[in-house]
Design an enzyme around this catalytic site. Structure first.
Site, PDB file in Angstrom:
ATOM      1  N   CYS A 133     -18.672  31.573  47.297  1.00 55.26           N
ATOM      2  CA  CYS A 133     -18.728  33.027  47.467  1.00 55.26           C
ATOM      3  C   CYS A 133     -17.829  33.784  46.494  1.00 55.26           C
ATOM      4  CB  CYS A 133     -18.368  33.416  48.903  1.00 55.26           C
ATOM      5  SG  CYS A 133     -16.676  33.020  49.372  1.00 55.26           S
TER       6      CYS A 133
ATOM      7  N   HIS B 231      -9.257  43.340  39.451  1.00 51.80           N
ATOM      8  CA  HIS B 231      -9.651  44.187  40.578  1.00 51.80           C
ATOM      9  C   HIS B 231     -10.758  45.149  40.159  1.00 51.80           C
ATOM     10  CE1 HIS B 231      -9.306  47.834  43.137  1.00 51.80           C
ATOM     11  NE2 HIS B 231      -9.133  46.950  44.109  1.00 51.80           N
TER      12      HIS B 231
ATOM     13  N   ARG C 172     -14.988  37.918  56.448  1.00 52.21           N
ATOM     14  CA  ARG C 172     -13.688  37.305  56.170  1.00 52.21           C
ATOM     15  C   ARG C 172     -12.611  38.109  56.875  1.00 52.21           C
ATOM     16  NH1 ARG C 172     -11.418  37.107  50.111  1.00 52.21           N
ATOM     17  NH2 ARG C 172     -10.900  39.275  50.585  1.00 52.21           N
TER      18      ARG C 172
END
Length: 854
Positions: free
Chosen positions: A798, A423, A585
């Site tokens: 992506c 992350h 998204r």
């Protein structure tokens, strides 16, 4: 020594001699080019790589060859390595081979006793250390006399220093040949990219003596700054110095006129003018910025060697562009001369390589650039520091989604755990923050607010520097270089875009990301992750209300509060991108990420929602999953709780209408995450079509949109043909696709990935460089099946691999239409795509040439 030899083993380097880089190495070929330019190069010979291999295995050159090599006036030569590639290094140069007592006497008459002693002593010391392999401490005493050096050699070897010049040369050649074949040298070469069986040639060159009367000495000169690439003469000239040999009156001169002291330009203006002229000629003929090694003997100039100027990343860009603009190299070659990753150094502040470094620890260089700030251990502390105008570095064991606000407030991030796609790494790259992850050498005590590394301890508020380019954590504030987004940077990328056959978009979640993407000429947004928008402190309460709502109508009420915020988000993105495509998204993460997990946080939430604490605890427990990344997230959440996707679709369409009224032609692209079955796409498409019809009727405005799928599961890649029938585009999300293909957690893999790569389990970290054999096979299958079913479908990548040069090469050959990556990796992707496009074109042209020839 009298064994037969191959007559081509030793070649005098003349303009027409059959010297090749493959047989004799880069240095021999470079010297031949200098000789062809009529530069004053001392007589030089090339010993082939085949002969050097023979020497290493015991087959020495014939005595006649050795005598011929050392038969120059004065009988002295230097021996230098000549590998195929200069970056591979080689054994150290040995100078003044051939000096003995008789030669020393002749030199003493011609140059003086002091100079002769210095030359002889320097060679004895060098021979003892590098050839005879004696204790360096015995031969490194700066005050030692020639007699001391000869006596030490006799004491250590029980024999006098060898007087036969041919024997000296033979031993030097043998030592250098065997040093090249040693295991440590082989490992060092392989670390620099050399093959295990890389060969070495040797160059034997008559010595131009840098000790003696008049203006005499040795030096180097170059015509650009190695750090900045700016034009300017730099280098050094040391009078009365040659290798280890130095006279008592040795003096360093500046090359150009300088108020601090005498210069070569003033002392020997003719020599200096010749050096400048030779430098210009070398740049034009060798098509490169060169550093010239030279010797001046009583104002007579000799060019000993020329090597490619060592350069920083920013200097590499400036040099390549200057050579291209001056017509010395074609623009395509200028594009090929810069490593794509080198551009990272130009986008951010960098620690000045010339400055001292106080190293604390190292970790993975997860996001490039460098920044200095005060240590903070929580997102709240980072926000407070930012409010005071104090730069801070967020230090965490590992970051979680709730830390996003603290990362926004920080100038850099450091984590004890995590890997290249953790992350912290992904978000930092998106924000352009320097970041180091997996710094296992540190220990964080959040309660005591201290960071410990070995015997050193740092408290919250102390200053550190994060060098996300090298992975080094430094104490205090380091000297920095400014970003270099200058004319040369822009010119290089313009040339790259002209050659590139694959489009590059950016992953952008915020207006700042989008502006950065536009600044770096991204061709749109390939991935906008909407979940980060919900962690804002103004939106989180509404999000939590939605999570705790039991009925659809109650969920809609909570989502209605979020709708205008989402609409504003998307409107801003559409306006910034100014008609370029924006792929949004839909909501992806599991809902538990938006809830507190400690007792105090749950108590505060219960008070905010006016609910019993027990209800909050039960709901948090109910939403917790054994493996949330494989649980109810993505499209699964959108089907079970359809109100979320309906709200987002409405926000997207209303934003498109609003942006369209201001002049931007917007075609929104909506992407469904974590699909694994065709029916999931059908259900969500039906939802979105209904929302689109409703917005068209309410606004009385026609608008278009494109619906696509994010391929993140192996099943979606395998069923890409079926899925393609129901959408306009597929985008391979390689982060999750890699995670699910390997069965690896990308956040935890860093704990053992280094060991796996070191032991050859994986060639590279698959989260860093795309695994072409496994994940790549799934992408190729998906591309083939999608195109077979729907030839006009748009295909992209992506995930974080979209900014990795090796992975971009794969994507181009796979037939992908575009890649999307973090905004600060867009320039890297543009250059990498261009280079692979140029390689593909050259390969095609070569193939056509072969066909024509046949």
């Amino acid at each position: 020594m009298d064994q037969p030899r191959d007559t081509s083993s030793v070649i005098e380097i003349t303009p027409s001699a059959p010297v090749t880089t493959a047989d004799h190495g880069w240095r021999a070929k470079c010297l031949q080019r200098l000789i062809r330019m009529d530069l004053p190069v001392p007589r030089s010979f090339a010993i082939s790589a085949a002969a050097v291999r023979g020497i290493a295995s015991g087959r020495m050159l014939a005595r006649g060859d050795l005598d011929r090599l050392i038969a120059a006036a004065g009988g002295l030569v230097g021996v230098r390595p000549s590998a195929l590639n200069p970056e591979w290094g080689g054994p150290g140069t040995v100078l003044n081979v051939g000096i003995n007592a008789a030669c020393h006497a002749r030199l003493a008459q011609r140059l003086g006793v002091d100079a002769a002693d210095a030359l002889y002593r320097g060679f004895v010391q060098s021979y003892a250390i590098h050839v005879a392999r004696l204790d360096p401490d015995m031969f490194s005493e700066p005050d030692a006399t020639l007699a001391d050096a000869l006596a030490a050699y006799r004491d250590e070897t029980d024999e006098d220093f060898p007087q036969d010049p041919a024997r000296q040369l033979a031993e030097v050649l043998r030592s250098m040949a065997r040093a090249w074949d040693g295991p440590s040298a082989r490992l060092l070469r392989q670390a620099k990219g050399a093959p295990a069986d890389a060969s070495l040639g040797l160059v034997v060159q008559d010595m131009a003596l840098a000790l003696g009367p008049g203006v005499t000495g040795s030096g180097t000169i170059q015509f650009i700054d190695s750090v900045t690439g700016a034009p300017g003469i730099t280098g050094r000239f040391q009078g009365q110095t040659q290798g280890r040999a130095m006279l008592a009156d040795a003096v360093t001169l500046y090359l150009t006129r300088d108020p601090r002291g005498p210069s070569l330009e003033e002392t020997a203006p003719g020599v200096f003018a010749d050096l400048v002229r030779f430098g210009v000629a070398a740049r034009e003929r060798l098509r490169e910025e060169m550093q010239i090694e030279f010797v001046v003997a009583d104002s007579e100039l000799s060019i000993i060697d020329a090597t490619r100027v060592q350069r920083s990343s920013r200097a590499a860009v400036r040099i390549a562009v200057a050579l291209g603009r001056d017509g010395i190299i074609p623009t395509d070659e200028a594009v090929m001369r810069v490593q794509p990753r080198a551009l990272s150094d130009l986008l951010h502040h960098q620690v000045d390589p010339r400055a001292p470094r106080d190293l604390i620890t190292r970790g993975m260089a997860a996001s490039p650039g460098a920044a200095t700030g005060r240590i903070v251990f929580t997102a709240a502390a980072a926000q407070a520091a930012a409010a005071r105008g104090e730069p801070c570095v967020l230090v965490r064991r590992e970051t979680v989604p709730e830390d996003i606000r603290g990362m926004h407030a920080s100038v850099a991030v450091l984590t004890e755990r995590g890997g290249m796609t953790s992350h912290a790494a992904v978000i930092a790259r998106g924000l352009g923050l320097p970041c180091i992850v997996g710094a296992s050498g540190i220990s964080i005590d959040a309660r005591a607010r201290t960071l410990t590394a070995g015997a050193r301890s740092f408290r919250e508020g102390e200053e550190i520097t994060i060098d996300g380019t090298s992975g080094e954590v430094l104490a205090g504030a380091a000297a920095m270089l400014e970003p270099a987004l200058d004319d040369a940077f822009n010119q290089l990328l313009e040339w790259a875009d002209a050659a590139c056959t694959i489009a590059v978009r950016a992953n952008a979640d915020t207006p700042e990301d989008a502006r950065t993407a536009r600044m770096f000429a991204a061709q749109g947004i390939g991935l906008c992750r909407t979940e980060h928008m919900f962690f804002d402190e103004k939106r989180l309460p509404a999000m939590r209300e939605m999570i705790f709502a039991d009925r659809p109508e109650d969920r809609r009420l909570a989502l209605d509060r979020l709708l205008p915020m989402q609409r504003d988000d998307f409107t801003t993105l559409f306006q910034i991108m100014d008609g370029l495509p924006v792929t949004i998204r839909l909501f992806d993460p599991p809902l538990h990420e938006f809830l507190p997990h400690d007792r105090e946080g749950m108590r505060e939430l219960a008070e905010t929602l006016d609910l019993p604490l027990s209800d909050v605890v039960r709901r948090v427990d109910a939403l917790s999953e054994f493996n949330p990344m494989l649980g109810m997230r993505g499209v699964r959440l959108g089907i079970v709780i359809p109100e979320i996707y309906e709200m987002q679709a409405r926000a997207i369409f209303e934003a498109a209408v609003a942006a369209g009224r201001k002049g931007e032609g917007v075609v929104a692209e909506i992407m469904i995450p974590l699909v694994s079955a065709m029916r999931e796409v059908e259900l969500v498409r039906h939802q979105i079509e209904g929302v689109a019809a409703s917005v068209r009727q309410e606004t009385r405005t026609r608008f278009d949109y494109r619906l696509g799928v994010m391929v993140e599961t192996p099943r979606a890649a395998l069923r890409a043909g079926d899925i393609a029938e129901h959408c306009a585009f597929l985008s391979f999300g390689t982060n999750d696709l890699t995670q699910m293909t390997y069965g690896l957690s990308r956040d935890d893999a860093g704990r053992f990935m280094g060991s796996y790569v070191a032991q050859g389990v994986y060639a590279e970290d698959p989260f860093h460089i795309l695994d072409q054999e496994g994940v790549g096979e799934l992408i190729l299958t998906g591309v083939k099946r999608a195109r077979a079913r729907k030839p006009g479908i748009t295909l992209s990548v992506c995930g974080e691999h979209g900014g990795n040069p090796e992975s971009i090469a794969f994507c181009l050959h796979a037939g992908v239409d575009y890649v999307s990556c973090s905004p600060f990796r867009v320039p890297i992707a543009r250059l990498a795509g261009a280079q692979e496009s140029i390689r593909a074109l050259r390969a095609a042209q070569a193939c056509e040439g072969l066909k024509a020839g046949s």
